[in-house]
Design a protein around this motif. Sequence first.
Motif, PDB file in Angstrom:
ATOM      1  N   GLY A 122       0.791  -1.228   0.000  1.00 15.96           N
ATOM      2  CA  GLY A 122       0.000   0.000   0.000  1.00 15.96           C
ATOM      3  C   GLY A 122       0.820   1.273   0.000  1.00 15.96           C
ATOM      4  N   ASN A 123       2.164   1.152   0.046  1.00 14.27           N
ATOM      5  CA  ASN A 123       3.048   2.307  -0.054  1.00 14.27           C
ATOM      6  C   ASN A 123       2.912   2.950  -1.432  1.00 14.27           C
ATOM      7  N   LEU A 124       3.269   4.242  -1.542  1.00 15.44           N
ATOM      8  CA  LEU A 124       3.194   4.931  -2.834  1.00 15.44           C
ATOM      9  C   LEU A 124       4.554   4.885  -3.509  1.00 15.44           C
ATOM     10  N   ASP A 125       4.589   4.459  -4.769  1.00 14.17           N
ATOM     11  CA  ASP A 125       5.843   4.407  -5.501  1.00 14.17           C
ATOM     12  C   ASP A 125       5.557   4.370  -6.998  1.00 14.17           C
ATOM     13  N   ALA A 126       6.585   4.724  -7.787  1.00 11.49           N
ATOM     14  CA  ALA A 126       6.430   4.681  -9.235  1.00 11.49           C
ATOM     15  C   ALA A 126       6.474   3.248  -9.754  1.00 11.49           C
ATOM     16  N   GLN A 127       6.996   2.323  -8.942  1.00 15.91           N
ATOM     17  CA  GLN A 127       7.051   0.933  -9.362  1.00 15.91           C
ATOM     18  C   GLN A 127       6.222   0.068  -8.412  1.00 15.91           C
ATOM     19  N   ASP A 128       5.760  -1.064  -8.903  1.00 20.96           N
ATOM     20  CA  ASP A 128       4.965  -1.979  -8.099  1.00 20.96           C
ATOM     21  C   ASP A 128       5.577  -3.372  -8.222  1.00 20.96           C
TER      22      ASP A 128
END
Lengths: 195, 195
Positions: free
Chosen positions: B60-66
């Motif tokens: 659930g963290n925000l990042d440009a990659q998953d």
Amino acid sequence: MAVNEIDKLIQLLGRVPGLGPRSARRAVLYLMKRRDQLMLPLAQAMQAAAEKIRACSECGNLDAQDPCAVCRDPERDRQSICVVEDVGDLWALERTSAFKGRYHVLGGTLSALDGRGPEQLNLDRLVRRVREQGVGEVILALSATVDGQTTAHYIAEKLTAHGVTVTRLAHGVPVGGELDYLDDGTLTAALNARK
Amino acid sequence: MAVNEIDKLIQLLGRVPGLGPRSARRAVLYLMKRRDQLMLPLAQAMQAAAEKIRACSECGNLDAQDPCAVCRDPERDRQSICVVEDVGDLWALERTSAFKGRYHVLGGTLSALDGRGPEQLNLDRLVRRVREQGVGEVILALSATVDGQTTAHYIAEKLTAHGVTVTRLAHGVPVGGELDYLDDGTLTAALNARK
């Protein structure tokens, strides 16, 4: 390694006046939760404003068209020009709806401390407008600070040679106060009582 | 008539927390004067973040990659998961560099007042992670509010059935804090947990 998009956004947003590093972090989280309702429209509005808005070549106001909406408006009195330091002051005066003439944005005041002389201000254009457009009155709506009043004095000396009436905002502007922070009623009263 | 780009930008910027209508006007003027250094980069960073940043499907963290950088990092301890309410709390913990495990962002707390039940939180995914990834410890880093503690209690009950150790952040005197200004609840907790 690629620069982290979030950190970059926080760093840039923290440079906006009114936001620091901590409130920029909060703002970015708030925006990320409102991606479609706020974040994308805001990014696009900012891009559009940065691309389209220019200083009016006539008066220095900010607008998407040149000349600006005020200079284009045939209803505005072409006889009188109100001289302001900054676009924020022009907006403050426009919110009062008390002035029906046109404006001239200096882009600052004379300042010995900051080393700002007459040549750094949008002054030549003002003199040319007064000379060429048959302006009857120039209202100096400058801040009641030392720099503001020095500038007003300088402009008044320069313009009276061209046979134009030069007036200033009436007392009512608090000494040391900035126009942008003034309430609309005081600003209207000061405008009406000019002398 | 076209909507004025400046007014639109001021209106949107005024909805950012920390800025109101007045400070949004100041901010826009400030940005317009720094078009190339700040305004365009900020607009582009905001657009890029809005397009690229997504919630990590793992935590659930925000990042440009998953998955996000934390979940991808092979150095992070896969044995422990720290449960937080919001991404802002995750950032706060990351700034301390004190935790070397991974995170799980709930997206809020249970709240009877706001009508938020367990199904609105990112809870099923947490239970699945605990069950499937051999997690040894779950640290509940939730706010010391009624809602936060209710949520911690609920999660602890749910997880102990899966044989995982559930711990909570210690209550106590903030480092650098003065006893005199501390509330009674914290002081009592700090006294009881003395060592």
